[in-house]
Design an enzyme around this catalytic site. Structure first.
Site, PDB file in Angstrom:
ATOM      1  CB  SER A  85     -13.843  -1.560 -32.068  1.00 47.09           C
ATOM      2  OG  SER A  85     -14.220  -0.544 -31.171  1.00 47.09           O
ATOM      3  CG  HIS A 189     -18.983  -0.698 -30.403  1.00 45.94           C
ATOM      4  ND1 HIS A 189     -18.761   0.139 -31.476  1.00 45.94           N
ATOM      5  CD2 HIS A 189     -17.759  -1.139 -29.997  1.00 45.94           C
ATOM      6  CE1 HIS A 189     -17.464   0.189 -31.719  1.00 45.94           C
ATOM      7  NE2 HIS A 189     -16.835  -0.572 -30.836  1.00 45.94           N
TER       8      HIS A 189
END
Length: 312
Positions: A85, A189
């Site tokens: 991430s 996401h």
């Protein structure tokens, strides 16, 4: 072969930056980054409580700053870098794609943009413990949820609206032992982050970008990326797309990685590697006390081929 990896949101804990500021030059470096992005990183990394550093606009710059600071103290020469991430921004800087200050400026925009996107709808994330991805993923999609993090070892993090997360808690996929709602600010996401993608894309236009100096593994699909422009394009797009850390670990195996060091605040990714990468030595940088052990691991992991190259 050494891989240096950088963790994502959730790895931060109150006060975790404190011991790192005792290293020579660390306070000055953090102060310069704080001035550059308009955020007091020293305060948030040493004095702020768990709620303050859970704010995604704070957590993201703090994680990148800590990762870069600890990597500089280690002064390793990895063959491979990757990040989970927001850790991909740390990895991009470690690979020489962008400079450290540019990485902090970019992550500040990323964090603010994602915080704004998260405020539009009440969303969240939940970790699923156990289960088979082949069963779990279709079940999540049936509930309207996104498998936002596929971390390997059967670990999946789902993301969606608060109502969808609540429905998941009541209706677990077959084989999943527990569903644990996470204390995060939004459905990262996923398509809920689309507004943040546009902000990041606009910011990326002004970056000075170089091709990676080491092998860079993208968490979008576990593939290696050879050009700086593609690294940046993937950094922008991954805000609203799932993290495939499972595929990154498969690539580490294919590349012949023998050792993994996770930069500060380490622990999460090395934990996953212990299950998914048997035979790979791992170490998490939590405090400067871990640096000597990390250096010893690097020396031990040197391959005969590397030694021969060094003697040539």
């Amino acid at each position: 072969m050494l891989v240096l990896v950088a963790p994502g949101q959730g790895a931060q804990t109150p006060g975790f930056l404190t011991p790192w500021l005792d290293l020579p030059g660390a306070t000055d470096r953090i102060a310069a980054w704080s001035d550059a992005i308009g955020l007091d990183l020293a305060h948030y990394g040493t004095k702020a409580d768990a709620d303050e550093i859970r704010d995604t606009a704070v957590a993201q710059p703090l994680l990148v700053a800590a990762g870069l600071l600890s990597a500089a103290a280690l002064d390793a020469s990895p063959g491979v870098v990757a990040g989970h991430s927001v850790g991909e921004i740390t990895a991009a800087a470690l690979a020489g794609v962008i400079g450290d200050e540019a990485a902090l400026r970019l992550v500040r925009i990323r964090g603010l943009g994602m915080a704004e996107a998260a405020a539009v709808t009440e969303t969240g994330m939940a970790a699923l413990l156990g289960g088979d991805p082949a069963v779990t993923v279709p079940h999540l999609e049936k509930l309207g949820l996104t498998p936002a993090n596929v971390n390997g070892g059967g670990q999946i993090v789902a993301a969606g609206t608060a109502a969808q997360i609540a429905a998941l808690v009541e209706d677990k996929p077959e084989g999943v032992r527990r569903v644990v709602p996470l204390k995060v600010a939004g459905a990262f996401h996923t398509h809920h982050m689309a507004p943040a993608v546009e902000k990041l894309r606009a910011a990326a236009v002004d970056l000075t970008v170089s091709d990676p100096a080491v092998t860079y593994v993208s968490n979008a699909d576990g593939r290696t990326v050879a050009t700086g422009s593609e690294v940046i394009a993937r950094l922008v797009g991954q805000v609203a797309n799932p993290v495939r850390w499972d595929l990154c670990m498969e690539t580490f195996q294919q590349l012949g990685v023998t050792a993994m060091i996770e930069v500060c605040p380490g622990g999460t990714l090395t934990g996953l590697a212990k299950r998914a990468l048997p035979g790979v030595q791992t170490l998490a940088l939590k405090t400067p006390d871990d640096l000597d052990a990390a250096r010893a691991l690097i020396a031990e992991a040197r391959t005969p081929a590397a030694d021969a190259a060094g003697d040539a």
